[in-house]
Every structure is written in structure tokens, then in C-alpha cells.
Scaffold this active site. Structure first.
Site, PDB file in Angstrom:
ATOM      1  N   ASP A 131       0.851  -1.193   0.000  1.00  0.00           N
ATOM      2  CA  ASP A 131       0.000   0.000   0.000  1.00  0.00           C
ATOM      3  C   ASP A 131       0.888   1.246   0.000  1.00  0.00           C
ATOM      4  O   ASP A 131       1.874   1.317   0.740  1.00  0.00           O
ATOM      5  CB  ASP A 131      -0.899  -0.010   1.243  1.00  0.00           C
ATOM      6  CG  ASP A 131      -2.039   0.986   1.151  1.00  0.00           C
ATOM      7  OD1 ASP A 131      -3.200   0.562   1.159  1.00  0.00           O
ATOM      8  OD2 ASP A 131      -1.761   2.210   1.058  1.00  0.00           O
ATOM      9  N   ILE A 132       0.501   2.214  -0.843  1.00  0.00           N
ATOM     10  CA  ILE A 132       1.304   3.442  -0.967  1.00  0.00           C
ATOM     11  C   ILE A 132       1.185   4.333   0.275  1.00  0.00           C
ATOM     12  O   ILE A 132       2.048   5.178   0.524  1.00  0.00           O
ATOM     13  CB  ILE A 132       0.897   4.220  -2.247  1.00  0.00           C
ATOM     14  CG1 ILE A 132       2.011   5.122  -2.727  1.00  0.00           C
ATOM     15  CG2 ILE A 132      -0.391   5.005  -2.034  1.00  0.00           C
ATOM     16  CD1 ILE A 132       1.778   5.698  -4.115  1.00  0.00           C
ATOM     17  N   HIS A 145     -10.382  -5.171  -2.834  1.00  0.00           N
ATOM     18  CA  HIS A 145      -9.036  -5.351  -2.275  1.00  0.00           C
ATOM     19  C   HIS A 145      -9.114  -5.705  -0.800  1.00  0.00           C
ATOM     20  O   HIS A 145      -9.989  -5.240  -0.083  1.00  0.00           O
ATOM     21  CB  HIS A 145      -8.161  -4.114  -2.481  1.00  0.00           C
ATOM     22  CG  HIS A 145      -8.768  -2.835  -1.997  1.00  0.00           C
ATOM     23  ND1 HIS A 145      -9.733  -2.162  -2.698  1.00  0.00           N
ATOM     24  CD2 HIS A 145      -8.544  -2.118  -0.871  1.00  0.00           C
ATOM     25  CE1 HIS A 145     -10.076  -1.071  -2.048  1.00  0.00           C
ATOM     26  NE2 HIS A 145      -9.385  -1.020  -0.916  1.00  0.00           N
ATOM     27  N   PHE A 146      -8.182  -6.535  -0.397  1.00  0.00           N
ATOM     28  CA  PHE A 146      -8.003  -6.884   1.015  1.00  0.00           C
ATOM     29  C   PHE A 146      -6.744  -6.182   1.500  1.00  0.00           C
ATOM     30  O   PHE A 146      -5.703  -6.246   0.844  1.00  0.00           O
ATOM     31  CB  PHE A 146      -7.817  -8.401   1.186  1.00  0.00           C
ATOM     32  CG  PHE A 146      -9.063  -9.198   0.919  1.00  0.00           C
ATOM     33  CD1 PHE A 146      -9.484  -9.443  -0.377  1.00  0.00           C
ATOM     34  CD2 PHE A 146      -9.807  -9.712   1.964  1.00  0.00           C
ATOM     35  CE1 PHE A 146     -10.631 -10.178  -0.634  1.00  0.00           C
ATOM     36  CE2 PHE A 146     -10.954 -10.453   1.722  1.00  0.00           C
ATOM     37  CZ  PHE A 146     -11.371 -10.682   0.422  1.00  0.00           C
ATOM     38  N   HIS A 147      -6.857  -5.515   2.644  1.00  0.00           N
ATOM     39  CA  HIS A 147      -5.677  -4.949   3.303  1.00  0.00           C
ATOM     40  C   HIS A 147      -5.155  -5.985   4.308  1.00  0.00           C
ATOM     41  O   HIS A 147      -5.934  -6.518   5.099  1.00  0.00           O
ATOM     42  CB  HIS A 147      -6.051  -3.722   4.138  1.00  0.00           C
ATOM     43  CG  HIS A 147      -6.622  -2.567   3.388  1.00  0.00           C
ATOM     44  ND1 HIS A 147      -5.896  -1.447   3.088  1.00  0.00           N
ATOM     45  CD2 HIS A 147      -7.873  -2.332   2.912  1.00  0.00           C
ATOM     46  CE1 HIS A 147      -6.673  -0.565   2.465  1.00  0.00           C
ATOM     47  NE2 HIS A 147      -7.880  -1.078   2.349  1.00  0.00           N
ATOM     48  N   ASN A 154     -13.060  -3.300   2.597  1.00  0.00           N
ATOM     49  CA  ASN A 154     -14.132  -2.298   2.597  1.00  0.00           C
ATOM     50  C   ASN A 154     -14.969  -2.396   1.327  1.00  0.00           C
ATOM     51  O   ASN A 154     -14.422  -2.604   0.240  1.00  0.00           O
ATOM     52  CB  ASN A 154     -13.524  -0.888   2.685  1.00  0.00           C
ATOM     53  CG  ASN A 154     -12.713  -0.675   3.951  1.00  0.00           C
ATOM     54  OD1 ASN A 154     -13.041  -1.213   4.998  1.00  0.00           O
ATOM     55  ND2 ASN A 154     -11.647   0.111   3.857  1.00  0.00           N
ATOM     56  N   HIS A 176     -15.916   3.228   3.806  1.00  0.00           N
ATOM     57  CA  HIS A 176     -14.513   3.673   3.666  1.00  0.00           C
ATOM     58  C   HIS A 176     -13.785   3.073   2.481  1.00  0.00           C
ATOM     59  O   HIS A 176     -12.552   3.026   2.487  1.00  0.00           O
ATOM     60  CB  HIS A 176     -13.711   3.408   4.956  1.00  0.00           C
ATOM     61  CG  HIS A 176     -14.283   4.090   6.152  1.00  0.00           C
ATOM     62  ND1 HIS A 176     -14.115   5.426   6.390  1.00  0.00           N
ATOM     63  CD2 HIS A 176     -15.067   3.631   7.158  1.00  0.00           C
ATOM     64  CE1 HIS A 176     -14.755   5.768   7.493  1.00  0.00           C
ATOM     65  NE2 HIS A 176     -15.346   4.693   7.970  1.00  0.00           N
ATOM     66  N   GLN A 177     -14.506   2.625   1.455  1.00  0.00           N
ATOM     67  CA  GLN A 177     -13.817   2.143   0.250  1.00  0.00           C
ATOM     68  C   GLN A 177     -13.519   3.344  -0.639  1.00  0.00           C
ATOM     69  O   GLN A 177     -14.436   4.053  -1.051  1.00  0.00           O
ATOM     70  CB  GLN A 177     -14.680   1.121  -0.514  1.00  0.00           C
ATOM     71  CG  GLN A 177     -13.952   0.529  -1.723  1.00  0.00           C
ATOM     72  CD  GLN A 177     -14.778  -0.512  -2.471  1.00  0.00           C
ATOM     73  OE1 GLN A 177     -15.976  -0.662  -2.212  1.00  0.00           O
ATOM     74  NE2 GLN A 177     -14.154  -1.209  -3.396  1.00  0.00           N
TER      75      GLN A 177
HETATM   76  P1  5GP Z   1      -9.729   1.597   0.603  1.00  0.00           P
HETATM   77  O1  5GP Z   1     -10.003   2.798   1.466  1.00  0.00           O
HETATM   78  O2  5GP Z   1     -10.391   1.717  -0.735  1.00  0.00           O
HETATM   79  O3  5GP Z   1     -10.071   0.307   1.301  1.00  0.00           O
HETATM   80  O4  5GP Z   1      -8.159   1.558   0.401  1.00  0.00           O
HETATM   81  C1  5GP Z   1      -7.517   1.903  -0.774  1.00  0.00           C
HETATM   82  C2  5GP Z   1      -6.029   1.791  -0.514  1.00  0.00           C
HETATM   83  O5  5GP Z   1      -5.345   1.889  -1.736  1.00  0.00           O
HETATM   84  C3  5GP Z   1      -5.487   2.892   0.404  1.00  0.00           C
HETATM   85  O6  5GP Z   1      -4.915   2.302   1.565  1.00  0.00           O
HETATM   86  C4  5GP Z   1      -4.456   3.603  -0.463  1.00  0.00           C
HETATM   87  O7  5GP Z   1      -3.301   3.989   0.252  1.00  0.00           O
HETATM   88  C5  5GP Z   1      -4.136   2.564  -1.526  1.00  0.00           C
HETATM   89  N1  5GP Z   1      -3.752   3.156  -2.787  1.00  0.00           N
HETATM   90  C6  5GP Z   1      -4.423   4.100  -3.487  1.00  0.00           C
HETATM   91  N2  5GP Z   1      -3.776   4.408  -4.612  1.00  0.00           N
HETATM   92  C7  5GP Z   1      -2.664   3.633  -4.646  1.00  0.00           C
HETATM   93  C8  5GP Z   1      -1.591   3.516  -5.564  1.00  0.00           C
HETATM   94  O8  5GP Z   1      -1.509   4.186  -6.600  1.00  0.00           O
HETATM   95  N3  5GP Z   1      -0.608   2.613  -5.268  1.00  0.00           N
HETATM   96  C9  5GP Z   1      -0.664   1.850  -4.140  1.00  0.00           C
HETATM   97  N4  5GP Z   1       0.345   0.992  -3.939  1.00  0.00           N
HETATM   98  N5  5GP Z   1      -1.659   1.942  -3.240  1.00  0.00           N
HETATM   99  C10 5GP Z   1      -2.656   2.832  -3.490  1.00  0.00           C
END
Ligand code: 5GP
Length: 141
Positions: free
Chosen positions: A32-33, A101-103, A88, A94-95
């Protein structure tokens, strides 16, 4: 339901770089970035679906098969023993990126996922009714 392209399509195609961790026919994983802690990893299906309930059986099975292995790798490399797997669905949940995607988020010296858990109390009659309706919905699906 939106099946629009997202930033994750560009990561899958290589148009946008990432720190890749894993790839197979159905699944891709990368760092994750904006990590909540060191080793915060995202695990995505190659199938372009916004929400978990929209995924094909093949994608779902492939994700389920590899997630524990990816968790083990994150724990081994970070030295963490506790972690959250977060998934999410929908903006209100919070998506931010509308591609499933799974964190995997290790808990490291207090860093990691913070959770508010405003628990209620399950009423017995309501529980019976909900369980019956959910079972019926599953039987139809
Ligand atoms: P969400 O809130 O949708 O569950 O999480 C999306 C995740 O994607 C966030 O934790 C965010 O940091 C990550 N993310 C968004 N854009 C990028 C990207 O361009 N590269 C990477 N590696 N992660 C990303």
C-alpha cells in the site's frame, strides 16, 4: 454496480508502478502506498469488480487460497504477531478504490489499524428472524 476502471487497473497493467509482492492467474498483491504500518499489503483479484459480493467463484477461491500465505509472509518479514485483514465495500464503508481489495495490516508497536467498534446487543427474537431470513437468502443464491 460500478465496474469502472480504477487506479488498480493501471497497477495491474504496469502503467503505474508498484512494489509487487505476489502474482498468480487470479490474484495480485503489492504494498500500500499509504501504509498504516510497515508491511501494509493490498491483495486484489485481477477480475475487475468493485465489491466482494460481485466476485466470481474462481476469483473468490483464489483469494481465499492465498490470503493466509500472504499473511504469513507479512508476519515473518515484519516480526509482527498481530494483524488485521480489512476489506471495505462502498464509500460509506470507507472504500476509496472501487476495485475489490483486502488490506493486510500488521500491528507494530501500536501502529496499524485503529477501529471503533460500537457493539450493540443482539435481541433473541430479532436474531432468530435474521438468521432465518439469511438462511433463506443463501438457499436461493
Ligand atoms: P480503501 O479505502 O479503498 O479500502 O483503500 C484503498 C487503498 O489503496 C489505500 O490504503 C491507499 O493507500 C491505496 N492506494 C491508493 N492508490 C494507490 C496507488 O496508486 N498505489 C498503491 N500501492 N496503493 C494505493
Amino acid at each position: 454496480m460500478s465496474q469502472a476502471t480504477t487506479i488498480f487497473d493501471k497497477i495491474l497493467s504496469g502503467e503505474i508502478p508498484c512494489h509487487q509482492v505476489y502474482e498468480d492467474d487470479h490474484v495480485f498483491a503489492f504494498l500500500d502506498i499509504g501504509p498504516l504500518s510497515t508491511g501494509h499489503t493490498l491483495v486484489i483479484p485481477k477480475e475487475r469488480k468493485a465489491h466482494l459480493h460481485e466476485l466470481s467463484e474462481d476469483s473468490a477461491a483464489a483469494l481465499g487460497r492465498v490470503l493466509p500465505r500472504l499473511c504469513r509472509a507479512v508476519l515473518e518479514v515484519t516480526g509482527a504477531s498481530d494483524y488485521n485483514v480489512l476489506q471495505n465495500n462502498g464509500a460509506a464503508a470507507h472504500q476509496a478504490v472501487m476495485h475489490v481489495h483486502f488490506h493486510i495490516i500488521p500491528k507494530i508497536h501500536g501502529a496499524g489499524l485503529g477501529i471503533s467498534w460500537p457493539a450493540g446487543n443482539l435481541d433473541a427474537a430479532e436474531g432468530r428472524d435474521l438468521a432465518r431470513r439469511l438462511t433463506a437468502a443463501l438457499e436461493k443464491s
